[in-house]
Design an enzyme around this catalytic site. Structure first.
Site, PDB file in Angstrom:
ATOM      1  N   GLY A 243       3.214   1.769  -7.910  1.00 10.99           N
ATOM      2  CA  GLY A 243       4.229   2.654  -8.489  1.00 10.99           C
ATOM      3  C   GLY A 243       3.692   3.728  -9.402  1.00 10.99           C
ATOM      4  CD  GLU A 285       1.046  -5.364  -4.825  1.00  8.33           C
ATOM      5  OE1 GLU A 285       2.044  -4.683  -4.525  1.00  8.33           O
ATOM      6  OE2 GLU A 285       1.003  -6.583  -4.675  1.00  8.33           O
ATOM      7  N   PRO A 286      -1.654  -0.056  -6.478  1.00 12.30           N
ATOM      8  CG  PRO A 286      -3.408   1.102  -7.478  1.00 12.30           C
ATOM      9  CD  PRO A 286      -2.917  -0.294  -7.183  1.00 12.30           C
ATOM     10  N   GLY A 287      -0.806   2.746  -4.451  1.00 11.87           N
ATOM     11  CA  GLY A 287      -1.099   3.465  -3.217  1.00 11.87           C
ATOM     12  C   GLY A 287      -1.249   4.946  -3.540  1.00 11.87           C
ATOM     13  NE  ARG A 288       3.950   8.152  -5.340  1.00 14.02           N
ATOM     14  CZ  ARG A 288       4.835   8.439  -4.389  1.00 14.02           C
ATOM     15  NH1 ARG A 288       4.792   9.605  -3.780  1.00 14.02           N
ATOM     16  NH2 ARG A 288       5.789   7.576  -4.063  1.00 14.02           N
ATOM     17  CE1 TYR A 328      11.796   8.453   0.495  1.00 15.82           C
ATOM     18  CE2 TYR A 328       9.760   9.690   0.701  1.00 15.82           C
ATOM     19  CZ  TYR A 328      10.499   8.555   0.941  1.00 15.82           C
ATOM     20  OH  TYR A 328       9.921   7.507   1.607  1.00 15.82           O
ATOM     21  CB  CYS A 355      15.584  21.461  16.911  1.00 11.61           C
ATOM     22  SG  CYS A 355      14.539  22.593  17.818  1.00 11.61           S
ATOM     23  CD  GLU A 356      17.104  16.511  12.505  1.00 13.19           C
ATOM     24  OE1 GLU A 356      17.636  16.353  11.390  1.00 13.19           O
ATOM     25  OE2 GLU A 356      16.762  15.586  13.256  1.00 13.19           O
ATOM     26  CE1 TYR A 384       3.664   5.019   0.750  1.00 16.49           C
ATOM     27  CE2 TYR A 384       3.306   6.287  -1.262  1.00 16.49           C
ATOM     28  CZ  TYR A 384       3.387   5.067  -0.610  1.00 16.49           C
ATOM     29  OH  TYR A 384       3.187   3.907  -1.310  1.00 16.49           O
TER      30      TYR A 384
HETATM   31  N1  LLP Z   1       3.283  -2.607  -3.472  1.00 15.75           N
HETATM   32  C1  LLP Z   1       4.404  -2.748  -2.744  1.00 15.75           C
HETATM   33  C2  LLP Z   1       4.916  -4.080  -2.476  1.00 15.75           C
HETATM   34  C3  LLP Z   1       5.061  -1.609  -2.252  1.00 15.75           C
HETATM   35  O1  LLP Z   1       6.168  -1.749  -1.534  1.00 15.75           O
HETATM   36  C4  LLP Z   1       4.539  -0.323  -2.514  1.00 15.75           C
HETATM   37  C5  LLP Z   1       5.197   0.885  -2.016  1.00 15.75           C
HETATM   38  C6  LLP Z   1       3.347  -0.234  -3.264  1.00 15.75           C
HETATM   39  C7  LLP Z   1       2.750  -1.395  -3.734  1.00 15.75           C
HETATM   40  C8  LLP Z   1       2.679   1.068  -3.573  1.00 15.75           C
HETATM   41  O2  LLP Z   1       3.467   1.948  -4.273  1.00 15.75           O
HETATM   42  P1  LLP Z   1       2.804   3.298  -4.859  1.00 15.75           P
HETATM   43  O3  LLP Z   1       1.726   2.885  -5.830  1.00 15.75           O
HETATM   44  O4  LLP Z   1       2.244   4.053  -3.734  1.00 15.75           O
HETATM   45  O5  LLP Z   1       3.930   3.992  -5.521  1.00 15.75           O
HETATM   46  N2  LLP Z   1       7.350   6.748   1.078  1.00 15.75           N
HETATM   47  C9  LLP Z   1       7.609   6.886  -0.342  1.00 15.75           C
HETATM   48  C10 LLP Z   1       6.975   5.781  -1.136  1.00 15.75           C
HETATM   49  C11 LLP Z   1       7.408   4.409  -0.691  1.00 15.75           C
HETATM   50  C12 LLP Z   1       6.658   3.315  -1.365  1.00 15.75           C
HETATM   51  C13 LLP Z   1       6.987   1.982  -0.777  1.00 15.75           C
HETATM   52  N3  LLP Z   1       6.304   0.883  -1.381  1.00 15.75           N
HETATM   53  C14 LLP Z   1       7.143   8.272  -0.797  1.00 15.75           C
HETATM   54  O6  LLP Z   1       6.660   9.049   0.031  1.00 15.75           O
HETATM   55  O7  LLP Z   1       7.304   8.632  -1.961  1.00 15.75           O
END
Ligand code: LLP
Length: 431
Positions: A243, A285-288, A328, A355-356, A384
Site C-alpha cells: 500500500g 508487501e509493497p508492489g507499487r 480509477y 472505441c470508447e 499496474y
Molecule cells: N498485498 C496484497 C494482499 C495486495 O492485494 C496488494 C495489492 C499488495 C500487497 C500491493 O499493494 P501496493 O503496495 O502495490 O499498493 N490496480 C491498482 C492497485 C491494486 C492493488 C491490489 N492489491 C492500481 O493500479 O492502482
C-alpha cells in the site's frame, strides 16, 4: 513539474530528448515500435534498497515481499530475486512465474481470495506458504493437507487507498477475516495440527500518509494479542501488507519513508514487547513502491483533432495498454519525449485508439504544442501498467524493454495478430 521528474537521476533531458538511464527514448521507440513499456533496472533496485534500509535500521528481522501483481515481468522478478526480496503472490500463475524466476518456494507467500480447491492443491504441491482469506478456504485446505505453517489475513476494519476499488479492508471489503472468525481460524488450524503461524493484513493501495498504516497496525496487533492469549499461538511473522504510495500528481508529496519505518516499526516493537509476542519477523508487501517510478510508457502521436471545444492528441496507447486513467481516474505525468525544452502552452485531452469515450490517458492536460509524430512519455507506469493491459479491441499487447546504464534489452516481444488467435478453436460446424 519537470524538475521533480528529472530529480530521480535516471530520467534525463539531453538536448531536449528524454533519456532513460542513459538510453534515448527516440531510439527505443524507433527500434521496438510504440506503444512500448520501458523499465529502468537501476530504479527498481534503488527503490527496494531504500525501503529495506529504512526498515532494517529499526529491526533486524524484516523482510520485503514484493507484490508481484504490480509487475510480473520475469526480468523484474529476477531483479528482485537477486536483491534478496521475497514475493507476495495472488494466483497460481504468479507462483508459476515466481518459480520460473528462481524464487524458491520458501520465499513465496500466497494471499488469494475466492481460491478454488484445485488452486489450493497447486499451492500445496508448490510448497509456498498460504495466507488464508476465509474460513471456507481454511476448511477446504485442511481437508486434504496439513501445512506446517499457516497465516491468516485479518480485516483490521481500517482501510485506505487512492480509489474505492483499491481499499481492501473495512466493512465493505471482500478481503480478510473478521476478528471473531480469526480466533476460530487459528483454533481450528491448531487443533488440526498446524505448528507455525503468521498473521497478515493489507488495507489498500496508494497510501501517501503514515496515519492509516498506524491505525490498522494497532488494530492488527491487538488481534494478534487476542489470538496469542486465547489460542496460545506464537507468531513466526506479522505481515503489514503493501500500500505504500508514490506521488503521481505534481502537487503530491512522497510518502515519508523514514517516518513510516520509525512509526510503524516503533509501534510494532512496543506492542510485541507489551503483548508478549516474542520476536516475530516483520513483513511488508509493497508492489507499487518498488516498480512504479521505474516505468515509462512511450506512445506516438498519430492524430491531432481540434474541435470547437477540445483539442485531442491521438496516440497509439489506449486503456488496453494502460488502464489506470480509465479505471480509477488516475493521473499520470506526461511529457513530450522529443521536445522536453518546449514550453507547455496548450491544453489537450490525450486519447487512445480504443472505441470508447473513456479511453483517455489524460484530460485537460497542459503540454507543449503537439505535432503528429511526436513521442509522448507517460510516467510512473511501472506498477499496474503492463500487468493490467489487455487485448481489448483485438489490439495485440505491446512490448517491454529493460534499460540499464546505457544498455537495453527487449524483455517482452510485442504481440502480433497471431497472438490474437492463441487458444482459439473453431467447432467442427464452423470450419
Ligand atoms: N498485498 C496484497 C494482499 C495486495 O492485494 C496488494 C495489492 C499488495 C500487497 C500491493 O499493494 P501496493 O503496495 O502495490 O499498493 N490496480 C491498482 C492497485 C491494486 C492493488 C491490489 N492489491 C492500481 O493500479 O492502482
Amino acid at each position: 513539474m519537470s524538475s521533480k521528474i528529472f530529480s530521480n537521476g535516471y530520467l534525463e533531458n539531453r538536448g531536449g530528448v528524454l533519456y532513460i538511464d542513459g538510453v534515448s527514448s527516440l531510439e527505443l521507440a524507433e527500434k521496438f515500435d510504440t506503444p512500448l513499456y520501458v523499465l529502468a533496472e537501476r530504479r527498481i533496485r534503488e527503490n527496494y534498497r531504500r525501503l529495506y534500509d529504512a526498515l532494517k535500521k529499526h529491526y533486524d528481522k524484516v523482510r520485503i515481499y514484493y507484490s508481484a501483481k504490480a509487475n510480473t515481468s520475469l526480468s523484474v522478478l529476477k531483479i528482485l530475486e537477486s536483491e534478496g526480496a521475497y514475493l507476495d503472490t495472488v494466483s497460481p500463475g504468479e507462483v508459476f512465474l515466481a518459480l520460473r524466476a528462481s524464487f524458491t518456494s520458501d520465499r513465496i507467500l500466497f494471499t488469494g481470495t475466492s481460491v478454488r480447491d484445485d488452486e489450493l492443491k497447486f499451492l500445496v504441491d508448490s510448497g509456498v506458504t498460504i495466507n488464508i482469506d476465509s474460513l471456507s478456504q481454511l476448511r477446504r485446505l485442511l481437508s486434504f493437507h496439513l501445512p506446517e505453517m499457516i497465516s491468516v489475513r485479518v480485516n483490521p476494519e481500517i482501510g485506505a487507498g487512492h480509489h474505492e476499488h483499491c481499499i481492501t479492508a473495512g466493512r465493505d471489503s471482500k478481503f480478510g477475516i473478521w476478528e471473531d472468525d480469526v480466533i476460530k481460524a487459528y483454533k481450528y488450524a491448531r487443533e488440526a495440527g498446524v505448528k507455525k503461524f503468521g498473521i497478515q493484513m493489507h488495507i489498500g493501495s496508494g497510501i501517501l500518509t503514515v496515519e492509516p498504516f498506524l491505525l490498522a497496525a494497532e488494530k492488527m496487533l491487538e488481534i494478534a494479542r487476542h489470538v496469542h492469549e486465547e489460542v496460545g499461538v506464537d507468531f513466526d511473522f506479522i505481515d503489514f501488507g503493501g500500500g505504500l504510495g508514490v506521488p503521481y500528481r505534481p502537487e503530491e508529496e512522497s510518502l515519508d519513508l523514514d517516518l513510516y519505518a520509525e512509526k510503524v516499526l516503533g509501534l510494532y516493537l512496543r506492542r510485541i514487547g507489551e503483548y508478549d509476542l516474542g520476536e516475530p519477523w516483520f513483513f511488508i508487501e509493497p508492489g507499487r513502491y518498488i516498480v512504479c517510478d521505474a516505468g515509462v510508457l512511450l506512445t506516438r502521436v498519430n492524430t491531432l483533432k481540434i474541435t470547437p471545444f477540445k483539442k485531442f492528441v491521438g496516440v497509439d496507447a489506449g486503456f488496453n495498454t494502460l488502464i489506470r486513467p480509465a479505471m480509477y481516474g488516475s493521473y499520470h505525468p506526461i511529457i513530450v519525449a522529443n521536445r522536453l525544452d518546449s514550453a507547455e502552452e496548450e491544453v489537450y485531452d490525450v486519447a487512445g485508439p480504443i472505441c470508447e469515450s473513456g479511453d483517455l490517458l489524460a484530460r485537460d492536460r497542459r503540454l507543449p504544442r503537439i505535432s503528429e509524430g511526436d513521442l509522448l512519455a507517460v510516467l510512473n507506469v511501472g506498477a499496474y501498467g503492463f500487468s493490467m493491459s489487455s487485448q481489448y479491441n483485438s489490439r495485440p499487447r505491446c512490448g517491454e524493454v529493460l534499460v540499464k546504464d546505457g544498455e537495453y534489452a527487449l524483455i517482452r516481444r510485442k504481440e502480433d495478430f497471431e497472438s490474437l488467435l492463441i487458444g482459439q478453436e473453431l467447432p467442427s460446424w464452423l470450419k
